[in-house]
Design a protein around this motif. Structure first.
Motif, PDB file in Angstrom:
ATOM      1  N   ALA A 172       0.838  -1.205   0.000  1.00 52.77           N
ATOM      2  CA  ALA A 172       0.000   0.000   0.000  1.00 52.77           C
ATOM      3  C   ALA A 172       0.868   1.248   0.000  1.00 52.77           C
ATOM      4  O   ALA A 172       2.026   1.233   0.448  1.00 52.77           O
ATOM      5  CB  ALA A 172      -0.916   0.007   1.227  1.00 52.77           C
ATOM      6  N   ARG A 173       0.295   2.329  -0.499  1.00 52.81           N
ATOM      7  CA  ARG A 173       0.953   3.636  -0.465  1.00 52.81           C
ATOM      8  C   ARG A 173       0.020   4.638   0.179  1.00 52.81           C
ATOM      9  O   ARG A 173      -1.086   4.861  -0.310  1.00 52.81           O
ATOM     10  CB  ARG A 173       1.323   4.096  -1.876  1.00 52.81           C
ATOM     11  N   GLN A 174       0.439   5.187   1.306  1.00 54.31           N
ATOM     12  CA  GLN A 174      -0.357   6.144   2.072  1.00 54.31           C
ATOM     13  C   GLN A 174      -1.773   5.622   2.330  1.00 54.31           C
ATOM     14  O   GLN A 174      -2.755   6.327   2.174  1.00 54.31           O
ATOM     15  CB  GLN A 174      -0.388   7.487   1.353  1.00 54.31           C
ATOM     16  N   GLY A 175      -1.834   4.357   2.720  1.00 49.84           N
ATOM     17  CA  GLY A 175      -3.095   3.742   3.096  1.00 49.84           C
ATOM     18  C   GLY A 175      -3.914   3.192   1.960  1.00 49.84           C
ATOM     19  O   GLY A 175      -4.932   2.528   2.195  1.00 49.84           O
ATOM     20  N   VAL A 176      -3.502   3.435   0.718  1.00 51.86           N
ATOM     21  CA  VAL A 176      -4.247   2.948  -0.448  1.00 51.86           C
ATOM     22  C   VAL A 176      -3.578   1.674  -0.962  1.00 51.86           C
ATOM     23  O   VAL A 176      -2.397   1.693  -1.336  1.00 51.86           O
ATOM     24  CB  VAL A 176      -4.293   3.994  -1.571  1.00 51.86           C
ATOM     25  N   GLU A 177      -4.320   0.571  -0.957  1.00 44.30           N
ATOM     26  CA  GLU A 177      -3.767  -0.705  -1.388  1.00 44.30           C
ATOM     27  C   GLU A 177      -3.544  -0.707  -2.900  1.00 44.30           C
ATOM     28  O   GLU A 177      -4.441  -0.390  -3.676  1.00 44.30           O
ATOM     29  CB  GLU A 177      -4.715  -1.840  -1.002  1.00 44.30           C
ATOM     30  N   LEU A 178      -2.331  -1.074  -3.308  1.00 49.55           N
ATOM     31  CA  LEU A 178      -1.995  -1.142  -4.730  1.00 49.55           C
ATOM     32  C   LEU A 178      -2.181  -2.550  -5.278  1.00 49.55           C
ATOM     33  O   LEU A 178      -2.785  -2.737  -6.337  1.00 49.55           O
ATOM     34  CB  LEU A 178      -0.547  -0.690  -4.940  1.00 49.55           C
ATOM     35  N   VAL A 179      -1.636  -3.536  -4.576  1.00 52.72           N
ATOM     36  CA  VAL A 179      -1.738  -4.934  -4.999  1.00 52.72           C
ATOM     37  C   VAL A 179      -1.863  -5.808  -3.758  1.00 52.72           C
ATOM     38  O   VAL A 179      -1.473  -5.401  -2.656  1.00 52.72           O
ATOM     39  CB  VAL A 179      -0.504  -5.376  -5.820  1.00 52.72           C
ATOM     40  N   SER A 180      -2.381  -7.009  -3.952  1.00 46.77           N
ATOM     41  CA  SER A 180      -2.523  -7.931  -2.814  1.00 46.77           C
ATOM     42  C   SER A 180      -2.562  -9.367  -3.312  1.00 46.77           C
ATOM     43  O   SER A 180      -2.804  -9.630  -4.506  1.00 46.77           O
ATOM     44  CB  SER A 180      -3.795  -7.629  -2.019  1.00 46.77           C
ATOM     45  N   SER A 181      -2.329 -10.283  -2.402  1.00 47.33           N
ATOM     46  CA  SER A 181      -2.446 -11.713  -2.705  1.00 47.33           C
ATOM     47  C   SER A 181      -2.801 -12.460  -1.433  1.00 47.33           C
ATOM     48  O   SER A 181      -2.620 -11.941  -0.324  1.00 47.33           O
ATOM     49  CB  SER A 181      -1.145 -12.267  -3.303  1.00 47.33           C
ATOM     50  N   VAL A 182      -3.308 -13.670  -1.592  1.00 43.01           N
ATOM     51  CA  VAL A 182      -3.692 -14.509  -0.458  1.00 43.01           C
ATOM     52  C   VAL A 182      -3.102 -15.897  -0.643  1.00 43.01           C
ATOM     53  O   VAL A 182      -3.226 -16.491  -1.723  1.00 43.01           O
ATOM     54  CB  VAL A 182      -5.226 -14.601  -0.317  1.00 43.01           C
ATOM     55  N   ILE A 183      -2.465 -16.404   0.388  1.00 42.60           N
ATOM     56  CA  ILE A 183      -1.932 -17.768   0.392  1.00 42.60           C
ATOM     57  C   ILE A 183      -2.841 -18.625   1.259  1.00 42.60           C
ATOM     58  O   ILE A 183      -3.149 -18.259   2.397  1.00 42.60           O
ATOM     59  CB  ILE A 183      -0.495 -17.795   0.949  1.00 42.60           C
ATOM     60  N   LYS A 218       5.888  -0.571  -9.089  1.00 41.24           N
ATOM     61  CA  LYS A 218       7.067   0.063  -9.679  1.00 41.24           C
ATOM     62  C   LYS A 218       6.797   1.524  -9.997  1.00 41.24           C
ATOM     63  O   LYS A 218       7.667   2.386  -9.832  1.00 41.24           O
ATOM     64  CB  LYS A 218       7.472  -0.691 -10.942  1.00 41.24           C
ATOM     65  N   SER A 219       5.568   1.818 -10.454  1.00 39.07           N
ATOM     66  CA  SER A 219       5.222   3.195 -10.802  1.00 39.07           C
ATOM     67  C   SER A 219       5.194   4.096  -9.574  1.00 39.07           C
ATOM     68  O   SER A 219       5.654   5.244  -9.621  1.00 39.07           O
ATOM     69  CB  SER A 219       3.861   3.226 -11.501  1.00 39.07           C
ATOM     70  N   ASP A 220       4.665   3.586  -8.444  1.00 36.89           N
ATOM     71  CA  ASP A 220       4.508   4.407  -7.235  1.00 36.89           C
ATOM     72  C   ASP A 220       5.763   4.463  -6.375  1.00 36.89           C
ATOM     73  O   ASP A 220       6.011   5.470  -5.702  1.00 36.89           O
ATOM     74  CB  ASP A 220       3.341   3.872  -6.395  1.00 36.89           C
ATOM     75  N   PHE A 221       6.558   3.382  -6.378  1.00 34.98           N
ATOM     76  CA  PHE A 221       7.706   3.325  -5.469  1.00 34.98           C
ATOM     77  C   PHE A 221       9.061   3.294  -6.170  1.00 34.98           C
ATOM     78  O   PHE A 221      10.078   3.600  -5.543  1.00 34.98           O
ATOM     79  CB  PHE A 221       7.592   2.097  -4.558  1.00 34.98           C
ATOM     80  N   GLY A 222       9.098   2.909  -7.434  1.00 35.47           N
ATOM     81  CA  GLY A 222      10.385   2.795  -8.112  1.00 35.47           C
ATOM     82  C   GLY A 222      11.280   1.795  -7.403  1.00 35.47           C
ATOM     83  O   GLY A 222      10.874   0.669  -7.122  1.00 35.47           O
ATOM     84  N   ASP A 223      12.503   2.224  -7.085  1.00 32.67           N
ATOM     85  CA  ASP A 223      13.444   1.345  -6.368  1.00 32.67           C
ATOM     86  C   ASP A 223      13.474   1.630  -4.871  1.00 32.67           C
ATOM     87  O   ASP A 223      14.389   1.204  -4.159  1.00 32.67           O
ATOM     88  CB  ASP A 223      14.856   1.527  -6.942  1.00 32.67           C
ATOM     89  N   GLN A 224      12.498   2.351  -4.388  1.00 32.02           N
ATOM     90  CA  GLN A 224      12.447   2.705  -2.963  1.00 32.02           C
ATOM     91  C   GLN A 224      12.350   1.460  -2.095  1.00 32.02           C
ATOM     92  O   GLN A 224      11.622   0.514  -2.401  1.00 32.02           O
ATOM     93  CB  GLN A 224      11.234   3.612  -2.718  1.00 32.02           C
TER      94      GLN A 224
END
Length: 346
Positions: A181-192, A272-278
């Motif tokens: 997530a970025r600033q509380g907004v979920e970008l991607v997720s998965s469940v195992i 990658k778009s929101d965080f880059g290599d951060q």
């Protein structure tokens, strides 16, 4: 009244603020399991003598919730899970009724006009069906249901230091949820579809921890593994003895799956778009993450999967078991404030 309910495969937890004592949070926890005893006079007399409430179901006496563990001395048969394989039971009418009673008892009597219940949905299979059933139970008790993912709730409860950004892992009994997530907004997720229960069952299988009921039917005994974990100082990074080493290896298998999932999520174009290599922090919550050495064992797996350059640090949330529940309550309170502001603006 705003209430949070975390439906776990081993327990249901609820939390709310009583308007009379708003500076305190009231919490309840009930085990999601039940015990069956023969519907005979000796067993009824034993339960009544112990002041243990029970329900009659055809030829059985049923004791559920926290009381189920109190009658283990009356039967050698293991307790059954209300959430079968982590899902709301579809063909077990008594279990569905028990779930209804537990929800009814754990939702507080409403003392104001705000009636929101923020809840999580257990399991990974049949999630839509599970959510619909639980939402109906909540509606029947006069609350407006609002489902939230466990990772979103855990991030709300423990992510303030990282501006509610990074990787969140919630590992429970039957499932492991992972999100970025970025600033509380979920970008991607998965469940195992695996968690602590898989480890416990494999431990019982490897060490042949079994029990037999009065009819001679054999069952694996994961409860013996849970008791062993409570009574020993098992550490995932400092395993001593054959049993602890096996326990550490099984956790390693599970953490390998977590690391592979994180690797895949980090390569998503949105991340990658929101965080880059951060470098991103990793926040861990859920009962299965309380095991000593969890954070360092996960860090080792992230190194093995060449993810370490993308990780800032790995840490557990404060009180891992209740992090999701606290986050649900925060979400409900924020939603109530938003609705109030909207009403005033109108």
């Amino acid at each position: 009244m705003i209430t949070a309910m975390d439906f776990g495969c081993h327990a249901i937890r609820s939390a709310y603020r009583d308007p009379r004592t708003p500076d305190r949070i009231t919490m309840f926890c009930e085990r999601t399991e039940y015990a069956e005893l023969p519907n005979t006079e000796p067993f009824r007399n034993a339960l009544e003598a112990a002041h243990t409430p029970y329900a009659e179901c055809e030829d059985s006496l049923v004791i559920f919730g926290n009381r189920a563990a109190d009658v283990s001395w009356l039967s050698r048969r293991p307790r059954a899970a209300i959430f079968s394989d982590g899902c709301v039971p579809s063909d077990d009418a008594p279990a569905r009724q028990m779930l209804n009673i537990l929800v009814n008892c754990m939702l507080p009597v409403q003392r104001d006009n705000r009636r929101i219940c923020v809840f999580t949905v257990p399991g990974s299979e049949h999630r839509m069906r599970n959510e619909q059933f639980l939402a109906r139970l909540i509606l029947m008790n006069g609350y407006v249901p609002m489902s939230v993912r466990p990772t979103q709730a855990a991030l709300l409860a423990a992510g303030s230091e990282t501006a509610f950004s990074g990787i969140t892992i919630v590992m429970g009994a039957e499932t492991t949820h992972i999100s970025i997530a970025r600033q509380g907004v979920e970008l991607v997720s998965s469940v195992i579809s695996a968690g602590a229960e898989w480890v416990d069952m494999e431990m019982a299988r490897q060490f042949k921890l079994q029990i037999w009921d009065d009819s001679g039917v054999c069952y694996l005994d994961p409860e013996a593994v849970r008791q062993w974990k409570l009574e020993s100082d098992v550490h995932l990074r400092n395993a001593v003895g054959e049993r602890e080493k096996m326990f550490s290896r099984l956790y390693g298998v599970l953490l390998d799956r977590v690391a592979r999932s994180i690797h895949k999520l980090l390569n998503d174009t949105r991340v990658k778009s929101d965080f880059g290599d951060q470098r991103l922090p990793v926040l861990c919550a859920g009962g299965a993450t309380k095991t000593a050495g969890f954070a360092s064992a996960l860090t080792e797996r992230l190194v093995d999967h060449d993810i370490a350059p993308r990780i800032q640090f790995v840490r557990n949330a404060d009180d891992e078991t209740t992090a999701v529940l606290r986050g649900l309550l925060i979400h409900g309170e924020l939603e109530a404030k938003r609705e109030t502001s909207a009403e005033h603006a109108a």
